[in-house]
Design a protein around this motif. Sequence first.
Motif, mmCIF file in Angstrom:
data_model
loop_
_atom_site.group_PDB
_atom_site.id
_atom_site.type_symbol
_atom_site.label_atom_id
_atom_site.label_comp_id
_atom_site.label_asym_id
_atom_site.label_seq_id
_atom_site.Cartn_x
_atom_site.Cartn_y
_atom_site.Cartn_z
ATOM 1 N N GLN A 1 43.598 46.506 31.407
ATOM 2 C CA GLN A 1 43.364 45.823 32.672
ATOM 3 C C GLN A 1 43.222 46.807 33.832
ATOM 4 O OE1 GLN A 1 42.564 42.926 32.962
ATOM 5 N NE2 GLN A 1 43.235 41.938 34.831
ATOM 6 N N GLU A 2 44.060 47.804 33.841
ATOM 7 C CA GLU A 2 44.001 48.824 34.890
ATOM 8 C C GLU A 2 42.662 49.556 34.861
ATOM 9 O OE1 GLU A 2 46.352 52.964 36.120
ATOM 10 O OE2 GLU A 2 47.230 51.570 34.673
ATOM 11 N N ARG A 3 42.154 49.813 33.658
ATOM 12 C CA ARG A 3 40.882 50.511 33.532
ATOM 13 C C ARG A 3 39.720 49.637 34.034
ATOM 14 N NH1 ARG A 3 39.883 55.047 30.513
ATOM 15 N NH2 ARG A 3 42.070 55.390 31.054
ATOM 16 N N VAL A 4 39.786 48.356 33.744
ATOM 17 C CA VAL A 4 38.747 47.444 34.242
ATOM 18 C C VAL A 4 38.720 47.433 35.770
ATOM 19 C CG1 VAL A 4 38.072 45.002 34.425
ATOM 20 C CG2 VAL A 4 38.680 45.974 32.201
ATOM 21 N N VAL A 5 39.893 47.388 36.371
ATOM 22 C CA VAL A 5 39.977 47.417 37.835
ATOM 23 C C VAL A 5 39.364 48.715 38.374
ATOM 24 C CG1 VAL A 5 41.574 47.531 39.789
ATOM 25 C CG2 VAL A 5 41.951 45.867 37.962
ATOM 26 N N GLY B 1 30.352 47.432 31.472
ATOM 27 C CA GLY B 1 31.708 47.955 31.592
ATOM 28 C C GLY B 1 32.713 47.331 30.646
ATOM 29 N N ALA B 2 32.462 46.098 30.202
ATOM 30 C CA ALA B 2 33.432 45.447 29.311
ATOM 31 C C ALA B 2 33.600 46.235 28.014
ATOM 32 C CB ALA B 2 33.005 44.013 29.016
ATOM 33 N N ARG C 1 23.717 45.554 46.047
ATOM 34 C CA ARG C 1 24.704 44.563 46.480
ATOM 35 C C ARG C 1 25.680 44.287 45.337
ATOM 36 N NH1 ARG C 1 23.149 39.042 49.727
ATOM 37 N NH2 ARG C 1 22.764 40.622 51.336
ATOM 38 N N TYR C 2 26.950 44.569 45.569
ATOM 39 C CA TYR C 2 28.034 44.307 44.602
ATOM 40 C C TYR C 2 28.554 42.898 44.842
ATOM 41 C CZ TYR C 2 32.695 44.918 42.457
ATOM 42 O OH TYR C 2 33.844 44.777 41.713
ATOM 43 N N ASP C 3 29.048 42.264 43.788
ATOM 44 C CA ASP C 3 29.458 40.859 43.916
ATOM 45 C C ASP C 3 30.819 40.661 44.577
ATOM 46 O OD1 ASP C 3 31.390 41.435 41.985
ATOM 47 O OD2 ASP C 3 30.719 39.898 40.565
ATOM 48 N N GLY C 4 31.428 41.758 45.062
ATOM 49 C CA GLY C 4 32.718 41.625 45.733
ATOM 50 C C GLY C 4 33.860 41.282 44.804
ATOM 51 N N GLY C 5 33.661 41.466 43.484
ATOM 52 C CA GLY C 5 34.705 41.140 42.513
ATOM 53 C C GLY C 5 34.738 39.674 42.125
ATOM 54 N N GLU C 6 33.678 38.948 42.427
ATOM 55 C CA GLU C 6 33.706 37.500 42.190
ATOM 56 C C GLU C 6 33.739 37.141 40.709
ATOM 57 O OE1 GLU C 6 31.578 33.463 43.946
ATOM 58 O OE2 GLU C 6 31.028 35.433 44.737
ATOM 59 N N VAL C 7 32.990 37.877 39.879
ATOM 60 C CA VAL C 7 33.032 37.596 38.443
ATOM 61 C C VAL C 7 34.413 37.952 37.888
ATOM 62 C CG1 VAL C 7 32.149 38.325 36.187
ATOM 63 C CG2 VAL C 7 30.555 37.731 38.016
ATOM 64 N N SER D 1 30.698 42.470 38.874
ATOM 65 C CA SER D 1 31.956 43.089 38.464
ATOM 66 C C SER D 1 32.224 42.818 36.984
ATOM 67 C CB SER D 1 33.111 42.557 39.320
ATOM 68 O OG SER D 1 33.096 41.145 39.376
ATOM 69 N N VAL D 2 33.028 43.681 36.384
ATOM 70 C CA VAL D 2 33.448 43.486 34.992
ATOM 71 C C VAL D 2 34.422 42.308 34.955
ATOM 72 C CG1 VAL D 2 34.513 44.568 32.980
ATOM 73 C CG2 VAL D 2 33.236 45.976 34.636
ATOM 74 N N PRO D 3 34.251 41.372 34.010
ATOM 75 C CA PRO D 3 35.173 40.231 33.946
ATOM 76 C C PRO D 3 36.616 40.658 33.698
ATOM 77 C CG PRO D 3 33.212 39.838 32.614
ATOM 78 C CD PRO D 3 33.170 41.282 33.026
ATOM 79 N N ASP D 4 37.524 39.795 34.039
ATOM 80 C CA ASP D 4 38.955 40.025 33.845
ATOM 81 C C ASP D 4 39.282 39.809 32.365
ATOM 82 O OD1 ASP D 4 41.731 39.933 33.739
ATOM 83 O OD2 ASP D 4 41.929 38.840 35.622
ATOM 84 N N LEU D 5 39.375 40.895 31.607
ATOM 85 C CA LEU D 5 39.604 40.799 30.167
ATOM 86 C C LEU D 5 40.984 40.251 29.850
ATOM 87 C CD1 LEU D 5 38.000 44.157 28.967
ATOM 88 C CD2 LEU D 5 36.924 41.905 29.245
ATOM 89 N N MET D 6 41.956 40.517 30.695
ATOM 90 C CA MET D 6 43.293 39.977 30.485
ATOM 91 C C MET D 6 43.280 38.456 30.554
ATOM 92 S SD MET D 6 46.609 40.845 30.051
ATOM 93 C CE MET D 6 47.055 42.394 30.872
ATOM 94 N N ARG D 7 42.559 37.923 31.523
ATOM 95 C CA ARG D 7 42.485 36.474 31.667
ATOM 96 C C ARG D 7 41.756 35.843 30.487
ATOM 97 N NH1 ARG D 7 40.587 35.455 37.176
ATOM 98 N NH2 ARG D 7 42.776 35.761 37.697
ATOM 99 N N LEU D 8 40.722 36.532 29.975
ATOM 100 C CA LEU D 8 40.020 36.010 28.802
ATOM 101 C C LEU D 8 40.946 35.982 27.592
ATOM 102 C CD1 LEU D 8 36.550 37.757 29.226
ATOM 103 C CD2 LEU D 8 37.114 35.361 29.664
ATOM 104 N N TRP D 9 41.790 37.007 27.441
ATOM 105 C CA TRP D 9 42.780 37.002 26.358
ATOM 106 C C TRP D 9 43.763 35.847 26.547
ATOM 107 C CZ3 TRP D 9 48.044 38.160 27.488
ATOM 108 C CH2 TRP D 9 48.901 38.112 26.381
#
Length: 306
Positions: A238-242, A148-149, A259-265, A190-198
């Motif tokens: 960011q909205e698209r990643v969510v 997804g990234a 089993r989904y990771d619950g958004g942990e990544v 889950s797809v990582p938080d790209l905003m936080r990586l930036w």
Amino acid sequence: MQDRSARHRSRIATAVLAAVVSLLGVAVLTGCDADRDGTTKGSASGQRHPSARPGPVWDRSPGSVAAVGDSITRGFDACSVLADCPEVSWATGTDSEVRSLAVRLLGESGAAARSWNHAATGARIAQLPEQMALAAKERPDLVTVMIGANDACRDSARIMTPVADFRSSFEAAMRQLRAGAPKAQVYVSSVPDLMRLWQTGRGNALGKQIWKLGICQSMLGDADDMGAQAVARRASVQERVVAYNGVLRDVCAKDLRCRYDGGEVYDYRFTGKQLSQWDWFHPGRNGQARLAEIAYRNVTAARPPA
């Protein structure tokens, strides 16, 4: 005359009551006649009615692992610049510092013999059905998914993968897996938080120079630009990643062996220590180890993440 009429009514009432009891008994017995597939038989029409949905089927100690996904699962930029390094993959790598999910589950020798990495650097969700078909051929006990990234990381935010297309591709990938490996378990990251990586990487001058080579321009392009247009562009990514993570969660929830990771990544706060020293965006060895920890904890948990 009155007594005979009363006795007659009493006999009718008794007969009606007996008939009702008999019918109820048949209905109860019919309702308890459950098929092996979890459905119940109807009485007169022969139609089947679904019973309560059974609980998730999950083996906490799978004996083999196949991985699908993108550059993160290939260990891109973790060992050298602009190159894959699958030995440090969080999912199937053999690096002793990372201790991948496969190593934690199977041991080093088991991981080497019974794990397969079908991820590809640059892959988007549209390539996932093909990867899943390859994974299914291995007949794995567990398939890991991290994708997804790259669907959000495009040259322009305008050409990010539409959410509807993302959903249809992920559903198609799950169908491909089920066609070849119906009992394989699936762990979806889950797809990582790209905003936080930036936010984390933009403080590194070398990293920003690497970003200019074309890494995730929808989020990382003009990294120091804080104007309204740039801020809006990053927010749209960011909205698209969510939204992608919502699709991964919802589609996975429909499969008893997923089993989904619950958004942990997505929620994990990568620091400079966890990012690649070559691009300050992809996980380095330390970041890959953190991903492996998250995956192992979720795969071996008695219950899925909330």
